[in-house]
Design an enzyme around this catalytic site. Structure first.
Site, PDB file in Angstrom:
ATOM      1  N   CYS A   1      -2.834  -2.639   8.634  1.00 11.63           N
ATOM      2  CA  CYS A   1      -2.508  -1.299   9.134  1.00 11.63           C
ATOM      3  C   CYS A   1      -2.087  -1.386  10.601  1.00 11.63           C
ATOM      4  CB  CYS A   1      -3.694  -0.361   8.962  1.00 11.63           C
ATOM      5  SG  CYS A   1      -4.507  -0.506   7.357  1.00 11.63           S
TER       6      CYS A   1
ATOM      7  N   CYS B   1       0.835  -1.218   0.000  1.00 15.01           N
ATOM      8  CA  CYS B   1       0.000   0.000   0.000  1.00 15.01           C
ATOM      9  C   CYS B   1       0.865   1.262   0.000  1.00 15.01           C
ATOM     10  CB  CYS B   1      -0.943   0.008   1.203  1.00 15.01           C
ATOM     11  SG  CYS B   1      -0.084   0.123   2.781  1.00 15.01           S
TER      12      CYS B   1
HETATM   13 FE1  FES Z   1      -1.656   0.284   4.231  1.00 18.06          FE
HETATM   14 FE2  FES Z   1      -3.488   1.086   5.880  1.00 18.06          FE
HETATM   15  S1  FES Z   1      -3.717   0.720   3.757  1.00 18.06           S
HETATM   16  S2  FES Z   1      -1.393   0.771   6.304  1.00 18.06           S
END
Ligand code: FES
Length: 146
Positions: A104, A35
Site C-alpha cells: 500500500c 488488490c
Molecule cells: Fe492494496 Fe492496500 S490492499 S493498496
C-alpha cells in the site's frame, strides 16, 4: 500489539490532502492489479518546489493513510527530494505497516513518482529514466518488498 499504529489510524480517519488540484503541474495515477486499489496524486509545483499535493485514493485504509502521509512528506519540498521518497520512508513515518500491507505504501511511492514524471513531461524538463524505473515493472511484479 495493535495491527496498526496510532499514526496509521489517525491518517486513515483524518486523511490530509484529500481532493484534487485545479490546473496541476503533475498528475499520476497508479494501481495495484492484485488488490485493485487505485491512487491518483496531484501536484502544484512552483520554482521546482512542491507547494501543494493532493490525492484521491480508491483503496484500503493503509493506502489512504499512505497517500495522506506521502503527500504530507513532500509538501514544501524541492522536486529533487520528492523524487527520493521511498515507500519505506512512508511506512516508517506511519509508525510501520504490517508486512502484507507494505504494498500500500509502494502505491504512494509510485503515485508520487508518476506525478513527477508527468511534471517533467509537461514542461519538457530533462530527466533520468532510471529514476522512474519503478513505474515500468511487470504486472506480476507487485511484491511486498520494502
Ligand atoms: Fe492494496 Fe492496500 S490492499 S493498496
Amino acid at each position: 500489539m495493535a495491527l496498526y499504529s496510532e499514526t496509521v489510524m489517525d491518517h486513515f480517519r483524518h486523511p490530509r490532502n484529500v481532493g484534487i488540484i485545479e490546473n496541476p503541474d503533475g498528475v499520476g495515477e497508479v494501481g495495484n492489479p492484485i488488490c485493485g486499489d487505485i491512487m491518483k496524486i496531484y501536484l502544484k509545483i512552483e520554482n521546482d518546489v512542491i507547494v501543494d499535493a493532493k490525492f484521491e485514493t480508491f483503496g484500503c485504509g493503509s493506502a489512504i493513510a499512505s497517500s495522506s502521509m506521502a503527500t504530507e512528506l513532500i509538501k514544501g519540498r524541492p522536486v529533487s527530494e520528492a523524487m527520493e521518497l521511498t515507500n519505506k520512508a512512508v511506512a516508517e513515518a506511519l509508525g510501520g505497516l504490517p508486512a502484507h500491507k507494505l504494498h500500500c505504501s509502494v502505491l504512494a511511492e509510485e503515485g508520487i513518482r508518476s506525478a513527477l514524471l508527468d511534471y517533467h513531461k509537461r514542461y519538457n524538463l530533462p530527466y533520468d529514466e532510471e529514476k522512474f524505473a519503478l513505474l515500468h515493472h511487470d504486472e506480476e511484479d507487485f511484491s511486498d518488498e520494502a
